[in-house]
Design a protein around this motif. Sequence first.
Motif, short mmCIF file in Angstrom:
data_model
loop_
_atom_site.label_atom_id
_atom_site.label_comp_id
_atom_site.label_asym_id
_atom_site.label_seq_id
_atom_site.Cartn_x
_atom_site.Cartn_y
_atom_site.Cartn_z
N TRP A 98 1.02 -1.25 0.14
CA TRP A 98 0.11 0.04 -0.12
C TRP A 98 0.67 1.19 0.00
O TRP A 98 1.76 1.42 0.74
CB TRP A 98 -0.91 -0.01 1.41
CG TRP A 98 -1.90 1.16 1.46
CD1 TRP A 98 -3.14 1.26 0.91
CD2 TRP A 98 -1.68 2.21 1.85
NE1 TRP A 98 -3.65 2.58 0.96
CE2 TRP A 98 -2.77 3.14 1.85
CE3 TRP A 98 -0.53 3.12 2.84
CZ2 TRP A 98 -2.80 4.49 2.31
CZ3 TRP A 98 -0.71 4.27 3.16
CH2 TRP A 98 -1.75 4.96 2.85
N ASN A 214 -1.02 -3.62 10.54
CA ASN A 214 -1.72 -3.40 9.07
C ASN A 214 -2.89 -4.36 8.92
O ASN A 214 -2.68 -5.58 9.01
CB ASN A 214 -0.72 -3.71 8.01
CG ASN A 214 -1.29 -3.90 6.67
OD1 ASN A 214 -2.31 -3.28 6.34
ND2 ASN A 214 -0.63 -4.49 5.78
N ILE A 217 -7.17 -2.72 3.70
CA ILE A 217 -7.78 -1.16 3.36
C ILE A 217 -9.10 -1.02 3.43
O ILE A 217 -9.98 -2.01 3.63
CB ILE A 217 -7.39 -1.17 1.79
CG1 ILE A 217 -7.93 -2.33 0.94
CG2 ILE A 217 -5.98 -1.14 1.48
CD1 ILE A 217 -8.29 -2.26 -0.57
N LEU A 223 -5.48 3.22 4.02
CA LEU A 223 -4.80 1.98 4.78
C LEU A 223 -5.59 1.78 6.15
O LEU A 223 -5.66 3.06 6.93
CB LEU A 223 -3.21 2.31 5.10
CG LEU A 223 -2.67 1.34 6.03
CD1 LEU A 223 -2.17 0.05 5.29
CD2 LEU A 223 -1.43 1.91 6.81
#
Length: 244
Positions: A98, A214, A217, A223
């Motif tokens: 990303w 993480n 999305i 993100l």
Amino acid sequence: NHVQVILTAETDSTNEDVKRAFRANQTTLPILATTEKQTIGRGRRGRVWHSPYAQNIYLSLGLKLDVAISELSGLSIVIGLAVADLLQQQGLPVQLKWPNDIYLEGKKLGGILVELEGAFEPPCNVIIGLGLNVNMPRQSQEIDQPWQSLSEFQGQIIDRTELVIQLFKQLTTYISQFCENGMADFVVKWPAYDLYHHQSVQLISGEQVKTGINMGINHQGGLVMQVGNEEQSFNGGEVSLRPL
Ligand code: ATP
Ligand code: BTN
């Protein structure tokens, strides 16, 4: 079903070729610009995209799209997934970082640069630039981070013409789907390609660093990071994602 093709042996940047075509008020869309060599190939924030002669793919697509500026970060994700699905079908285990990078074996294989020309209200003139390392030899490259090429992975030289045609078809198909149905299908596809899926990462924006996990999305292509006990979303603009 016409496309305006701009083929050059050398140019400053294929994104600029498309912008010039837009400014010249060309009515035939889409525009496809591709070249053997770029003298001012660019990445994000004006960084250099190394673009030697007759080795790689440098292509840009020009389209008039009825999408709001706020949705353009999603478009960059859609392009990444289009490229990833195509290469995956050819046996290449690509990954995506990303918001705009294509990776192979943990090294940078390509990148995407989406820009706008003219008015910022829809329909917008959108320029989608894609650089992909195809047959670039290992010696004498001055790229300041690890990189990979398709030919090194495959152990053979790859036909770039064939691949450009496949990419053009794949990109236009995925972009149409994005314009008609939005991000939903793409959000589902993302985790399988995500380079840092569920890993601890740092999001760097100038002096500011945010640390978290993480999570993938959101529907704007932003993100999603778990920071402490809460999930936070970030947009692609001026930020870089790194492993912790
Ligand atoms: P981020 O997008 O997370 O900030 P990045 O460091 O990859 O990551 P970009 O602006 O996306 O930054 O890409 C530009 C960088 O890519 C250059 O600074 C260089 O390190 C690298 N690079 C340049 N040309 C190539 C190439 N042909 N292949 C692979 N990497 C390249
Ligand atoms: C990045 O990783 O930051 C994006 C790199 C994008 C490179 C492509 S090559 C074709 C088009 N023309 C450019 O000058 N840049 C894009």
